[in-house]
Design an enzyme around this catalytic site. Structure first.
Site, PDB file in Angstrom:
ATOM      1  N   ASP A   1      52.636  18.355  47.696  1.00  0.00           N
ATOM      2  CA  ASP A   1      54.015  18.558  47.379  1.00  0.00           C
ATOM      3  C   ASP A   1      54.176  19.332  45.933  1.00  0.00           C
ATOM      4  OD1 ASP A   1      53.310  16.422  46.035  1.00  0.00           O
ATOM      5  OD2 ASP A   1      55.275  15.298  46.656  1.00  0.00           O
TER       6      ASP A   1
ATOM      7  N   HIS B   1      35.050  40.740  37.556  1.00  0.00           N
ATOM      8  CA  HIS B   1      36.307  39.810  37.711  1.00  0.00           C
ATOM      9  C   HIS B   1      35.691  38.386  37.660  1.00  0.00           C
ATOM     10  CE1 HIS B   1      38.844  42.937  40.009  1.00  0.00           C
ATOM     11  NE2 HIS B   1      38.747  43.026  38.715  1.00  0.00           N
TER      12      HIS B   1
ATOM     13  N   ASP C   1      39.103  39.892  29.006  1.00  0.00           N
ATOM     14  CA  ASP C   1      39.981  40.563  29.721  1.00  0.00           C
ATOM     15  C   ASP C   1      41.298  39.766  30.099  1.00  0.00           C
ATOM     16  OD1 ASP C   1      41.569  42.229  31.463  1.00  0.00           O
ATOM     17  OD2 ASP C   1      39.759  43.124  32.380  1.00  0.00           O
TER      18      ASP C   1
ATOM     19  N   ASP D   1      47.657  44.469  29.367  1.00  0.00           N
ATOM     20  CA  ASP D   1      46.156  44.311  30.079  1.00  0.00           C
ATOM     21  C   ASP D   1      45.100  44.803  28.802  1.00  0.00           C
ATOM     22  OD1 ASP D   1      44.032  44.105  31.654  1.00  0.00           O
ATOM     23  OD2 ASP D   1      44.662  45.357  33.419  1.00  0.00           O
TER      24      ASP D   1
ATOM     25  N   HIS E   1      33.506  51.188  38.372  1.00  0.00           N
ATOM     26  CA  HIS E   1      35.188  50.903  38.512  1.00  0.00           C
ATOM     27  C   HIS E   1      35.791  52.261  38.115  1.00  0.00           C
ATOM     28  CE1 HIS E   1      35.860  49.836  34.471  1.00  0.00           C
ATOM     29  NE2 HIS E   1      34.911  48.976  34.598  1.00  0.00           N
TER      30      HIS E   1
ATOM     31  N   HIS F   1      44.382  51.978  35.631  1.00  0.00           N
ATOM     32  CA  HIS F   1      45.470  51.782  36.631  1.00  0.00           C
ATOM     33  C   HIS F   1      46.964  51.866  36.165  1.00  0.00           C
ATOM     34  CE1 HIS F   1      45.698  47.532  35.225  1.00  0.00           C
ATOM     35  NE2 HIS F   1      44.403  47.721  35.310  1.00  0.00           N
TER      36      HIS F   1
ATOM     37  N   HIS G   1      48.309  45.711  38.193  1.00  0.00           N
ATOM     38  CA  HIS G   1      48.065  46.445  38.865  1.00  0.00           C
ATOM     39  C   HIS G   1      49.256  47.238  39.529  1.00  0.00           C
ATOM     40  CE1 HIS G   1      43.700  45.074  39.121  1.00  0.00           C
ATOM     41  NE2 HIS G   1      43.794  45.789  38.083  1.00  0.00           N
TER      42      HIS G   1
ATOM     43  N   GLU H   1      40.062  52.258  30.179  1.00  0.00           N
ATOM     44  CA  GLU H   1      39.363  51.053  30.409  1.00  0.00           C
ATOM     45  C   GLU H   1      37.919  51.384  30.986  1.00  0.00           C
ATOM     46  OE1 GLU H   1      40.045  47.795  33.480  1.00  0.00           O
ATOM     47  OE2 GLU H   1      41.622  48.757  34.027  1.00  0.00           O
TER      48      GLU H   1
ATOM     49  N   TYR I   1      27.967  48.053  32.403  1.00  0.00           N
ATOM     50  CA  TYR I   1      27.259  46.768  32.839  1.00  0.00           C
ATOM     51  C   TYR I   1      25.877  46.902  33.168  1.00  0.00           C
ATOM     52  CZ  TYR I   1      32.457  46.864  33.074  1.00  0.00           C
ATOM     53  OH  TYR I   1      33.825  47.152  32.992  1.00  0.00           O
TER      54      TYR I   1
ATOM     55  N   ARG J   1      33.323  46.122  28.065  1.00  0.00           N
ATOM     56  CA  ARG J   1      34.532  47.110  28.510  1.00  0.00           C
ATOM     57  C   ARG J   1      35.387  47.187  27.247  1.00  0.00           C
ATOM     58  NH1 ARG J   1      35.201  44.808  32.892  1.00  0.00           N
ATOM     59  NH2 ARG J   1      36.818  43.165  32.433  1.00  0.00           N
TER      60      ARG J   1
ATOM     61  N   GLU K   1      39.684  48.246  26.647  1.00  0.00           N
ATOM     62  CA  GLU K   1      40.790  48.800  27.358  1.00  0.00           C
ATOM     63  C   GLU K   1      42.049  48.403  26.655  1.00  0.00           C
ATOM     64  OE1 GLU K   1      42.865  47.077  31.794  1.00  0.00           O
ATOM     65  OE2 GLU K   1      41.753  45.745  30.591  1.00  0.00           O
TER      66      GLU K   1
END
Length: 442
Positions: free
Chosen positions: A42, A245, A262, A273, A352, A356, A363, A386, A390, A408, A410
């Site tokens: 709950d 991710h 990130d 972002d 990637h 975006h 996104h 970004e 890798y 990365r 960004e």
């Protein structure tokens, strides 16, 4: 009770009128609020309103349905929402109610949500087109079909049921793609909070720190600034940064590791972002710095394409060319630039796209291509840039000095009439700037 939206009532009204002009006077728009979601038994997740619903209303509660009826003499903007309920308000807090919906949120009229089955079919009657997000909420889909069927059942008595059903996002998401001055002000605030959080994480880094401890530093700054995480914060130390991710945030950083963070704040429902990659002990090794500099050069190349009239995909193409050329120079790829881009070999290390759309969703909505071609950038569009690299820890095809490095960088960019501005410009970006921040303690 009026929620703090950060957007004026006049802007919400302008948005609704713009959408109603686009759908036309023989249409009706039906948009339910986001449902509450059970976390466990709950216990519920913190409530976050559906972005489309909020964009048109600013209304923060669940159990609500917004109906727009262009040209209706008795009011074009209708809300079905929860009644005031003193017994429930003791537990859950004050509700807005129907009078609050009219007085504080600009509705022409409001009705109890329990009366929707009785009232909404009459609103559908005489409208030829229904705009709605089909397929998002199965239970509500069935309700809407039932209301339409009620009107159809009265055709012999002269009722005129809708005969065309159209996806609402086709129009609304194009509208949301272009940000107003009020929206940009909120997005700048989200970016500023995020910049402060990333700086705090850099200051809190040291060999032996756990990823979740840096996450706690970030999110403490978010909440202390009346913001929330816009998405699950990614804090990856060492080889964990190679996972795009990564969400476990449970490992311990070792001396010599890079940390990729990130993370972005959501302020008044608008997202930032940001990604930065920094050495946990304050100094990049030579291989780390070489790759970090290459990612920075790729971001700079993409930024050069961020201006009106340039295809959106030009930024990605520029980043890919810069990264591929750099990988060839470093010996991580072999051959010619043209061949390695053509055969996609660079995707081993860059998996990637370069950005975006950004807005109410991290996104954000909006088409990237129109009639099969990359759409041209226009003032008011906001997006991320970004690029990254890798290299898997177990990639034995490359020199051991490169293995397990993930980087990365960004930032958040707004297209302006004569180019772009960067909402996140204040955050250290280059290796020199990052090392200076960490050396100075801020």
């Amino acid at each position: 009770m009026k929620a703090a939206t950060g957007i004026s009532a006049a802007e919400f009204a302008r948005r609704r009128k713009q959408l109603m002009r686009m759908v036309g006077e023989d249409a009706i728009v039906v948009l339910p609020a986001a449902p509450e979601r059970v976390r466990s038994n709950d216990s519920y997740y913190p409530y976050r309103q559906d972005s489309d619903f909020w964009y048109l209303s600013g209304f923060p509660e669940p159990d609500a349905v917004l109906v727009l009826i262009p040209g209706r003499r008795h009011g074009e903007v209708i809300l079905f929402n929860r009644d005031r309920d003193p017994a429930r308000e003791i537990y859950d807090g004050q509700r807005i109610g129907q009078q609050g919906a009219v007085d504080d949120f600009g509705m022409d009229d409001a009705y109890p949500i329990e009366d929707m089955d009785e009232i909404l079919p009459g609103m559908l009657e005489g409208r030829s087109r229904v705009y709605y997000h089909f397929g998002r909420h199965t239970e509500f889909d069935l309700k809407l079909i039932g209301w339409v069927n009620q009107v159809r059942a009265q055709v012999r008595r002269g009722a005129q049921p809708p005969h065309e059903f159209l996806e609402l996002g086709h129009l609304l998401h194009e509208q949301r793609l272009f940000k107003s001055k009020e929206e940009l002000r909120l997005m700048q605030r989200a970016a500023d909070i995020s910049v402060a959080a990333h700086l705090a994480a850099m200051r809190g880094a040291h060999a032996g720190v756990h990823e979740y401890q840096l996450q706690a530093v970030l999110e403490c700054v978010f909440r202390a600034s009346d913001a929330w995480p816009a998405y699950g914060s990614i804090v990856g130390a060492g080889a964990n940064a190679v996972t795009l991710h990564y969400v476990a945030n449970s490992a311990q950083a070792k001396a010599g590791d890079l940390v990729l963070i990130d993370a972005g704040a959501e302020y008044r429902n608008y997202a930032a972002d940001i990604t930065r990659t920094f050495p946990v002990d304050g100094r990049f090794t030579t291989p780390q710095r070489q790759l970090h500099d290459l990612v920075g050069a790729a971001q700079a190349a993409a930024l050069e394409q961020a201006r009106p009239g340039v295809p959106y995909e030009a930024g990605h193409d520029a980043a890919v060319e810069t990264l591929t050329e750099g990988l060839l120079q470093l010996g991580l790829l072999k051959g010619t630039l043209e061949k390695r881009i053509a055969d996609g070999s660079y995707k081993r290390f860059y998996r990637h796209k370069t950005g975006h759309w950004l807005g109410l969703d991290v996104h954000d909505v909006g088409d990237y291509r129109l009639a099969g071609d990359s759409r041209l950038l226009e003032p008011g569009m906001v997006f991320t840039i970004e690029p990254g690299l890798y290299i898997s820890a177990d990639d034995t095809s490359v020199d051991s000095k490169w293995r397990g490095i993930g980087i990365r960088t960004e930032d958040n960019v707004v297209i302006t009439a004569d180019g772009h501005t960067m909402l996140t410009a204040e955050l250290a970006r280059s290796a020199e700037e990052i090392e200076a921040v960490m050396a100075s303690g801020g």
